[in-house]
Design a protein around this motif. Sequence first.
Motif, mmCIF file in Angstrom:
data_model
loop_
_atom_site.group_PDB
_atom_site.id
_atom_site.type_symbol
_atom_site.label_atom_id
_atom_site.label_comp_id
_atom_site.label_asym_id
_atom_site.label_seq_id
_atom_site.Cartn_x
_atom_site.Cartn_y
_atom_site.Cartn_z
ATOM 1 N N ILE A 112 24.610 32.425 -9.002
ATOM 2 C CA ILE A 112 25.305 33.679 -8.689
ATOM 3 C C ILE A 112 26.022 34.205 -9.928
ATOM 4 O O ILE A 112 25.978 35.404 -10.229
ATOM 5 N N GLU A 113 26.654 33.304 -10.689
ATOM 6 C CA GLU A 113 27.322 33.730 -11.919
ATOM 7 C C GLU A 113 26.316 34.258 -12.942
ATOM 8 O O GLU A 113 26.597 35.228 -13.650
ATOM 9 N N THR A 114 25.151 33.633 -13.019
ATOM 10 C CA THR A 114 24.114 34.083 -13.951
ATOM 11 C C THR A 114 23.633 35.480 -13.581
ATOM 12 O O THR A 114 23.482 36.346 -14.448
ATOM 13 N N VAL A 115 23.391 35.690 -12.297
ATOM 14 C CA VAL A 115 22.959 37.018 -11.840
ATOM 15 C C VAL A 115 24.042 38.050 -12.136
ATOM 16 O O VAL A 115 23.748 39.137 -12.652
ATOM 17 N N SER A 116 25.286 37.723 -11.842
ATOM 18 C CA SER A 116 26.390 38.663 -12.090
ATOM 19 C C SER A 116 26.500 39.014 -13.565
ATOM 20 O O SER A 116 26.669 40.191 -13.927
ATOM 21 N N PHE A 117 26.391 38.015 -14.428
ATOM 22 C CA PHE A 117 26.486 38.257 -15.862
ATOM 23 C C PHE A 117 25.322 39.120 -16.351
ATOM 24 O O PHE A 117 25.519 40.064 -17.113
ATOM 25 N N SER A 118 24.118 38.791 -15.894
ATOM 26 C CA SER A 118 22.936 39.564 -16.294
ATOM 27 C C SER A 118 23.052 41.027 -15.871
ATOM 28 O O SER A 118 22.685 41.932 -16.628
ATOM 29 N N ARG A 119 23.556 41.240 -14.682
ATOM 30 C CA ARG A 119 23.738 42.619 -14.203
ATOM 31 C C ARG A 119 24.818 43.333 -15.002
ATOM 32 O O ARG A 119 24.673 44.502 -15.335
ATOM 33 N N MET A 120 25.904 42.603 -15.280
ATOM 34 C CA MET A 120 27.033 43.214 -15.977
ATOM 35 C C MET A 120 26.639 43.705 -17.367
ATOM 36 O O MET A 120 26.997 44.826 -17.761
ATOM 37 N N ILE A 121 25.870 42.912 -18.106
ATOM 38 C CA ILE A 121 25.533 43.326 -19.468
ATOM 39 C C ILE A 121 24.218 44.099 -19.539
ATOM 40 O O ILE A 121 23.858 44.604 -20.589
ATOM 41 N N GLY A 122 23.512 44.180 -18.424
ATOM 42 C CA GLY A 122 22.322 45.016 -18.357
ATOM 43 C C GLY A 122 21.126 44.523 -19.155
ATOM 44 O O GLY A 122 20.382 45.331 -19.700
ATOM 45 N N ILE A 123 20.955 43.214 -19.229
ATOM 46 C CA ILE A 123 19.817 42.665 -19.972
ATOM 47 C C ILE A 123 18.525 43.017 -19.249
ATOM 48 O O ILE A 123 18.422 42.888 -18.032
ATOM 49 N N ALA A 124 17.535 43.429 -20.039
ATOM 50 C CA ALA A 124 16.212 43.722 -19.483
ATOM 51 C C ALA A 124 15.215 42.697 -20.016
ATOM 52 O O ALA A 124 15.454 42.040 -21.032
ATOM 53 N N THR A 125 14.110 42.553 -19.329
ATOM 54 C CA THR A 125 13.055 41.646 -19.763
ATOM 55 C C THR A 125 12.191 42.330 -20.812
ATOM 56 O O THR A 125 12.426 43.495 -21.148
ATOM 57 N N ASN A 126 11.201 41.616 -21.298
ATOM 58 C CA ASN A 126 10.263 42.203 -22.270
ATOM 59 C C ASN A 126 9.342 43.236 -21.622
ATOM 60 O O ASN A 126 8.648 43.960 -22.319
ATOM 61 N N ILE A 127 9.323 43.240 -20.314
ATOM 62 C CA ILE A 127 8.518 44.227 -19.599
ATOM 63 C C ILE A 127 9.449 45.364 -19.202
ATOM 64 O O ILE A 127 10.457 45.151 -18.532
ATOM 65 N N GLU A 128 9.098 46.547 -19.607
ATOM 66 C CA GLU A 128 9.938 47.706 -19.373
ATOM 67 C C GLU A 128 10.286 47.872 -17.890
ATOM 68 O O GLU A 128 9.453 47.678 -17.015
ATOM 69 N N ALA A 129 11.519 48.223 -17.649
ATOM 70 C CA ALA A 129 12.034 48.544 -16.313
ATOM 71 C C ALA A 129 12.194 47.339 -15.398
ATOM 72 O O ALA A 129 12.417 47.502 -14.205
ATOM 73 N N VAL A 130 12.108 46.109 -15.913
ATOM 74 C CA VAL A 130 12.361 44.922 -15.085
ATOM 75 C C VAL A 130 13.644 44.271 -15.589
ATOM 76 O O VAL A 130 13.653 43.622 -16.638
ATOM 77 N N PRO A 131 14.748 44.452 -14.854
ATOM 78 C CA PRO A 131 16.003 43.825 -15.269
ATOM 79 C C PRO A 131 15.921 42.299 -15.125
ATOM 80 O O PRO A 131 15.306 41.778 -14.190
ATOM 81 N N LEU A 132 16.556 41.600 -16.028
ATOM 82 C CA LEU A 132 16.516 40.141 -16.021
ATOM 83 C C LEU A 132 17.185 39.558 -14.781
ATOM 84 O O LEU A 132 16.785 38.507 -14.295
ATOM 85 N N TRP A 133 18.165 40.253 -14.223
ATOM 86 C CA TRP A 133 18.862 39.704 -13.066
ATOM 87 C C TRP A 133 17.932 39.573 -11.865
ATOM 88 O O TRP A 133 18.165 38.737 -10.992
ATOM 89 N N TRP A 134 16.884 40.375 -11.801
ATOM 90 C CA TRP A 134 15.912 40.225 -10.716
ATOM 91 C C TRP A 134 15.305 38.835 -10.766
ATOM 92 O O TRP A 134 15.087 38.209 -9.732
ATOM 93 N N LEU A 135 14.986 38.380 -11.953
ATOM 94 C CA LEU A 135 14.392 37.057 -12.113
ATOM 95 C C LEU A 135 15.423 35.958 -11.906
ATOM 96 O O LEU A 135 15.140 34.937 -11.296
ATOM 97 N N HIS A 136 16.619 36.197 -12.423
ATOM 98 C CA HIS A 136 17.694 35.213 -12.239
ATOM 99 C C HIS A 136 18.046 35.032 -10.765
ATOM 100 O O HIS A 136 18.562 33.980 -10.375
ATOM 101 N N LEU A 137 17.781 36.027 -9.970
ATOM 102 C CA LEU A 137 18.063 35.961 -8.537
ATOM 103 C C LEU A 137 17.299 34.826 -7.845
ATOM 104 O O LEU A 137 17.721 34.327 -6.804
#
Length: 184
Positions: free
Chosen positions: A114-139
């Motif tokens: 949960i902390e990882t997802v929150s952090f990823s969302r907070m800083i807005g990290i995206a994956t190498n594939i356009e339009a896929v936020p990293l928090w989706w994967l961390h979920l």
Amino acid sequence: MLRALRLFEGFAGLVARVAATLGAVAGLVCFALVCASVGWRYFLGQPQPWIDHAAAWLVVALVMLAAAETQRREEHIGVEVVTNRLRGGARRAARILSVLSVLAVAAILLREGIETVSFSRMIGIATNIEAVPLWWLHLLIPIGAALLLLVSLAQLLVLLAGGEPRGSAPRDEAGLTAASGSGE
């Protein structure tokens, strides 16, 4: 009381089986993507780097979604040299300790996920594939942890009530499973 716990255990088992099915689908999609990647790379000379990323994510999905079903079936790694020699109360105590250990790990993984997802969302990290936020994967981490927590909690409650968790392979007096002839 055991009847109510069996209902809870049945619900946890159903959720775990559905998640494992989704994990199996993720594995099959991963296999298909890797096969397609090989074709594009070696036969068409057009590597598709996005497939490598997607395949890695699908492996994470497979593991996180299948962990609860593995726990439900008691197919996790065990110290069989010790556990197969235990009988009666000592064997039950070892099973309770085992489930408590999984429960603790699942709780830690849930909190950290949960902390990882929150952090990823907070800083807005995206994956190498356009339009896929990293928090989706961390979920996938807290989802898998919650599933594992649910199953191990159901097993613990059934064990503490004096029952045997469903999903475990039947064992003979030596602690061996009937189907495989080997222990856990």
